[in-house]
Design a protein around this motif. Structure first.
Motif, short mmCIF file in Angstrom:
data_model
loop_
_atom_site.label_atom_id
_atom_site.label_comp_id
_atom_site.label_asym_id
_atom_site.label_seq_id
_atom_site.Cartn_x
_atom_site.Cartn_y
_atom_site.Cartn_z
N VAL A 1 21.22 -25.33 28.76
CA VAL A 1 19.82 -25.59 28.41
C VAL A 1 19.70 -25.90 26.92
CG1 VAL A 1 17.52 -24.57 28.26
CG2 VAL A 1 18.91 -24.19 30.29
N TYR A 2 20.44 -25.16 26.10
CA TYR A 2 20.40 -25.37 24.65
C TYR A 2 20.77 -26.81 24.29
CZ TYR A 2 21.99 -25.12 19.78
OH TYR A 2 22.18 -25.37 18.46
N HIS A 3 21.83 -27.33 24.88
CA HIS A 3 22.27 -28.69 24.56
C HIS A 3 21.21 -29.72 24.99
CE1 HIS A 3 26.09 -27.59 22.96
NE2 HIS A 3 26.53 -27.06 24.10
N SER A 4 20.55 -29.47 26.08
CA SER A 4 19.48 -30.39 26.52
C SER A 4 18.31 -30.35 25.54
CB SER A 4 19.00 -30.00 27.92
OG SER A 4 20.03 -30.18 28.88
N VAL A 5 17.98 -29.17 25.08
CA VAL A 5 16.87 -29.05 24.13
C VAL A 5 17.21 -29.74 22.81
CG1 VAL A 5 15.50 -27.43 22.77
CG2 VAL A 5 15.97 -26.94 25.17
N VAL A 6 18.47 -29.63 22.39
CA VAL A 6 18.88 -30.32 21.15
C VAL A 6 18.66 -31.83 21.29
CG1 VAL A 6 20.87 -30.91 19.71
CG2 VAL A 6 20.51 -28.54 20.41
N GLN A 7 18.98 -32.38 22.45
CA GLN A 7 18.73 -33.81 22.68
C GLN A 7 17.25 -34.14 22.50
OE1 GLN A 7 20.29 -35.54 26.35
NE2 GLN A 7 21.80 -33.90 26.49
N LEU A 8 16.39 -33.30 23.05
CA LEU A 8 14.96 -33.55 22.98
C LEU A 8 14.46 -33.42 21.54
CD1 LEU A 8 12.57 -34.23 24.82
CD2 LEU A 8 12.11 -31.77 25.00
N ILE A 9 14.98 -32.47 20.81
CA ILE A 9 14.60 -32.31 19.40
C ILE A 9 14.97 -33.58 18.62
CG2 ILE A 9 15.23 -31.09 17.27
CD1 ILE A 9 15.40 -28.53 18.98
N ASP A 10 16.16 -34.10 18.85
CA ASP A 10 16.58 -35.32 18.16
C ASP A 10 15.67 -36.50 18.51
OD1 ASP A 10 18.64 -33.94 16.98
OD2 ASP A 10 20.17 -34.59 18.42
N ARG A 11 15.29 -36.60 19.78
CA ARG A 11 14.41 -37.69 20.21
C ARG A 11 13.03 -37.57 19.56
NH1 ARG A 11 15.27 -37.78 26.78
NH2 ARG A 11 17.55 -38.01 26.80
N ALA A 12 12.51 -36.35 19.49
CA ALA A 12 11.19 -36.14 18.90
C ALA A 12 11.20 -36.48 17.41
CB ALA A 12 10.74 -34.71 19.12
N LYS A 13 12.31 -36.19 16.74
CA LYS A 13 12.43 -36.57 15.32
C LYS A 13 12.51 -38.09 15.18
CE LYS A 13 14.72 -32.39 13.62
NZ LYS A 13 15.95 -31.84 13.00
N ALA A 14 13.30 -38.71 16.04
CA ALA A 14 13.45 -40.17 15.98
C ALA A 14 12.13 -40.88 16.24
CB ALA A 14 14.50 -40.63 16.99
N ALA A 15 11.28 -40.25 17.05
CA ALA A 15 9.97 -40.83 17.35
C ALA A 15 8.96 -40.57 16.24
CB ALA A 15 9.44 -40.27 18.67
N GLY A 16 9.36 -39.80 15.23
CA GLY A 16 8.46 -39.53 14.11
C GLY A 16 7.40 -38.50 14.41
N ARG A 17 7.60 -37.69 15.47
CA ARG A 17 6.59 -36.72 15.86
C ARG A 17 6.94 -35.29 15.44
NH1 ARG A 17 3.34 -38.11 19.94
NH2 ARG A 17 2.04 -36.41 19.08
N LEU A 18 8.22 -35.03 15.20
CA LEU A 18 8.69 -33.69 14.84
C LEU A 18 9.23 -33.73 13.43
CD1 LEU A 18 9.45 -30.74 15.69
CD2 LEU A 18 11.63 -31.68 16.53
N ARG A 19 8.85 -32.74 12.63
CA ARG A 19 9.31 -32.73 11.24
C ARG A 19 10.83 -32.69 11.18
NH1 ARG A 19 6.49 -28.11 8.23
NH2 ARG A 19 8.09 -28.56 6.67
N GLU A 20 11.39 -33.35 10.20
CA GLU A 20 12.83 -33.54 10.11
C GLU A 20 13.59 -32.25 9.86
OE1 GLU A 20 14.97 -36.00 10.56
OE2 GLU A 20 13.38 -37.31 11.29
N ASP A 21 12.95 -31.25 9.25
CA ASP A 21 13.68 -30.03 8.92
C ASP A 21 13.59 -28.98 10.04
OD1 ASP A 21 11.00 -29.57 8.51
OD2 ASP A 21 11.21 -28.78 6.47
#
Length: 235
Positions: A135-155
């Protein structure tokens, strides 16, 4: 005895296995109730009482508390994995990430035991930990996607998600009886603070190894404790 008729030993064996399986199911159901209302600090003796079995019977079925926790919360971890899978399928990664946080925090609010499971680690419960890692690895993928979309803060880091669950568990444990929905406001505030654009810098994220040690220490302390009086009033 007529030819082909089962012996007494042969008929007794299936009965013993059936009794053992019934005891196992009764213990798991009892543990789900006890952990759900009192968290993982609840004692094995309280589980045995709830199940109506002797403590020796409980330990025959589950030699350690980690064994029991793994059996009780396997379906909860599967439900957590399903939430993450659904979020990965969302074309909006930010909406998917928010959905994970809200859904999982709601699961914590509904079950004190699961609230604790997400803030601890259980090295000997191999299946449970493997599920957590997947589950952790899947969530990391989603975090990266949200950052790439400019919706999640980079830090924002994956460790921040663990901190959210820790914070939510604390709020749920403190307010569950008197203000059962207080966690919703806290979670909403945290979600808004992580949305891009960032409104200011954050202190450094915890190192993964250090956070793992904190989760391990929490589980060890919980399992070593005889357990406080059980809490009541979870949502």
């Amino acid at each position: 005895m007529s030819p082909g008729a089962p012996s007494a030993d042969e008929t007794a064996a299936p009965s013993l296995r059936s009794d053992a399986e019934r005891n196992r199911a009764r213990i798991i159901a009892a543990a789900r109730t006890v952990f759900g209302r009192g968290g993982l600090n609840a004692s094995m003796a309280s589980v045995a009482r709830e199940a109506g079995v002797g403590i020796a019977t409980l330990f025959r079925r589950f030699p350690t508390k980690e064994d029991l926790v793994a059996a009780v919360f396997a379906d909860r971890m599967d439900a957590y994995a399903d939430v993450v899978t659904e979020a990965l399928d969302d074309p909006d990664p930010w909406r998917g990430l928010v959905g994970i946080i809200e859904s999982v925090c709601a699961m914590q609010a509904a079950d004190y035991g699961f609230a604790d499971v997400l803030t601890m680690t259980f090295p000997t419960a191999k299946t449970l930990e493997q599920r957590r890692i997947e589950v952790y690895h899947s969530v990391v993928q989603l975090i990266d996607r949200a950052k790439a979309a400019g919706r999640l803060r980079e830090d924002f880091t994956p460790e921040d998600l663990v901190l959210i669950y820790m914070a939510n568990a604390g709020v749920v444990n403190a307010t569950g009886h008197d203000v059962p929905d207080a966690w919703r406001r806290v979670v909403a505030l945290m979600i808004q603070s992580y949305q891009a654009p960032a409104r200011g810098p954050l202190p450094d994220s915890p190192e993964p190894d250090a956070l793992y040690r904190a989760m391990l220490r929490a589980s060890q302390a919980s399992f070593a404790s005889p357990g406080p009086p059980e809490r009541h009033g979870g949502t």
